[in-house]
Design a protein around this motif. Structure first.
Motif, PDB file in Angstrom:
ATOM      1  N   ARG A  26      41.456  43.845  30.323  1.00 17.25           N
ATOM      2  CA  ARG A  26      41.515  42.446  30.769  1.00 17.25           C
ATOM      3  C   ARG A  26      41.254  42.387  32.267  1.00 17.25           C
ATOM      4  O   ARG A  26      41.723  43.235  33.015  1.00 17.25           O
ATOM      5  N   LEU A  27      40.525  41.362  32.704  1.00 11.73           N
ATOM      6  CA  LEU A  27      40.281  41.156  34.120  1.00 11.73           C
ATOM      7  C   LEU A  27      41.233  40.073  34.616  1.00 11.73           C
ATOM      8  O   LEU A  27      41.223  38.942  34.127  1.00 11.73           O
ATOM      9  N   THR A  28      42.099  40.457  35.544  1.00 18.70           N
ATOM     10  CA  THR A  28      43.013  39.502  36.163  1.00 18.70           C
ATOM     11  C   THR A  28      42.849  39.589  37.671  1.00 18.70           C
ATOM     12  O   THR A  28      42.481  40.634  38.212  1.00 18.70           O
ATOM     13  N   LEU A  29      43.121  38.480  38.329  1.00 17.61           N
ATOM     14  CA  LEU A  29      43.063  38.436  39.786  1.00 17.61           C
ATOM     15  C   LEU A  29      44.315  37.768  40.319  1.00 17.61           C
ATOM     16  O   LEU A  29      44.977  36.994  39.622  1.00 17.61           O
ATOM     17  N   CYS A  30      44.611  38.064  41.547  1.00 16.84           N
ATOM     18  CA  CYS A  30      45.777  37.519  42.222  1.00 16.84           C
ATOM     19  C   CYS A  30      45.504  36.063  42.614  1.00 16.84           C
ATOM     20  O   CYS A  30      44.424  35.736  43.120  1.00 16.84           O
ATOM     21  N   ARG A  31      46.509  35.210  42.375  1.00 17.06           N
ATOM     22  CA  ARG A  31      46.389  33.793  42.706  1.00 17.06           C
ATOM     23  C   ARG A  31      47.711  33.282  43.248  1.00 17.06           C
ATOM     24  O   ARG A  31      48.780  33.674  42.782  1.00 17.06           O
ATOM     25  N   CYS A  32      47.625  32.402  44.220  1.00 11.08           N
ATOM     26  CA  CYS A  32      48.828  31.788  44.782  1.00 11.08           C
ATOM     27  C   CYS A  32      49.429  30.819  43.772  1.00 11.08           C
ATOM     28  O   CYS A  32      48.733  29.963  43.231  1.00 11.08           O
ATOM     29  N   VAL A  33      50.706  30.964  43.534  1.00  7.46           N
ATOM     30  CA  VAL A  33      51.418  30.101  42.602  1.00  7.46           C
ATOM     31  C   VAL A  33      51.521  28.685  43.160  1.00  7.46           C
ATOM     32  O   VAL A  33      51.494  27.712  42.410  1.00  7.46           O
ATOM     33  N   GLU A  34      51.580  28.560  44.472  1.00  6.88           N
ATOM     34  CA  GLU A  34      51.762  27.249  45.114  1.00  6.88           C
ATOM     35  C   GLU A  34      50.452  26.484  45.285  1.00  6.88           C
ATOM     36  O   GLU A  34      50.278  25.416  44.739  1.00  6.88           O
ATOM     37  N   CYS A  35      49.516  27.027  46.059  1.00  7.70           N
ATOM     38  CA  CYS A  35      48.291  26.289  46.395  1.00  7.70           C
ATOM     39  C   CYS A  35      47.107  26.643  45.501  1.00  7.70           C
ATOM     40  O   CYS A  35      46.046  26.049  45.619  1.00  7.70           O
ATOM     41  N   PRO A  57      44.537  35.704  34.366  1.00 11.05           N
ATOM     42  CA  PRO A  57      43.271  36.125  33.773  1.00 11.05           C
ATOM     43  C   PRO A  57      42.114  35.277  34.291  1.00 11.05           C
ATOM     44  O   PRO A  57      42.289  34.096  34.609  1.00 11.05           O
ATOM     45  N   VAL A  58      40.945  35.910  34.396  1.00 13.71           N
ATOM     46  CA  VAL A  58      39.704  35.207  34.717  1.00 13.71           C
ATOM     47  C   VAL A  58      38.708  35.501  33.595  1.00 13.71           C
ATOM     48  O   VAL A  58      38.878  36.451  32.834  1.00 13.71           O
ATOM     49  N   SER A  59      37.678  34.702  33.519  1.00 14.96           N
ATOM     50  CA  SER A  59      36.756  34.771  32.385  1.00 14.96           C
ATOM     51  C   SER A  59      36.014  36.098  32.275  1.00 14.96           C
ATOM     52  O   SER A  59      35.657  36.518  31.182  1.00 14.96           O
ATOM     53  N   GLY A  60      35.731  36.740  33.389  1.00  8.59           N
ATOM     54  CA  GLY A  60      34.973  37.983  33.351  1.00  8.59           C
ATOM     55  C   GLY A  60      33.478  37.769  33.332  1.00  8.59           C
ATOM     56  O   GLY A  60      32.711  38.707  33.132  1.00  8.59           O
TER      57      GLY A  60
END
Length: 143
Positions: A26-35, A57-60
């Protein structure tokens, strides 16, 4: 013999989520929970608002933004694999994120900026890691 193996990742608290997901394909990336800004490379706190982060997750799928063709042996573990393509892939649904990766399953001369690609995962020799690689998108052949 180990000197012929590619460098291995060294996961830490910031990158562990990425490597765990990759091990599962699976391809996942870091994302801010707030903004909601995407952060690559991953960070514990958002660089914009200092909010908490999490892996999503991101689409890949994406578009080839830039690339080089490595024709001279330079990186241990890939000395016999030249030529190969190293690219920056601009990911769909993650604005501003460009993920570096190898392009596989196509000849270097067939690679072009703007081509559509999709993620796959390859075993990294010498360890237990899987790395994201991209191949030309089948959907782009039908367009």
């Amino acid at each position: 013999m180990s000197s012929n193996l590619p460098p291995q990742p060294a996961p830490d608290a910031d990158t562990e989520g990425f490597w765990e997901a990759a091990a599962e394909g699976r391809l996942t990336l870091c994302r801010c929970v707030e903004c909601q800004i995407w952060l690559h490379p991953p960070l514990e706190r958002c660089r914009r608002c200092a909010g908490d982060t999490a892996f999503e997750p991101v689409s890949g799928t994406g578009t080839l933004y830039s690339f080089i063709v490595q024709r001279q042996p330079a990186v241990v573990g890939y000395l016999d694999g030249t030529p190969y393509v190293v690219a920056l892939v601009e990911l769909d649904g993650a604005p501003g994120v460009r993920l570096p990766a190898r392009i596989v399953d196509t000849e270097p001369d067939c690679v072009s900026v703007g081509m559509r690609v999709e993620v796959d995962f390859a075993d990294l020799p010498g360890g237990e890691f899987k790395v994201a690689v991209f191949r030309p998108s089948l959907a782009s052949d039908e367009a």
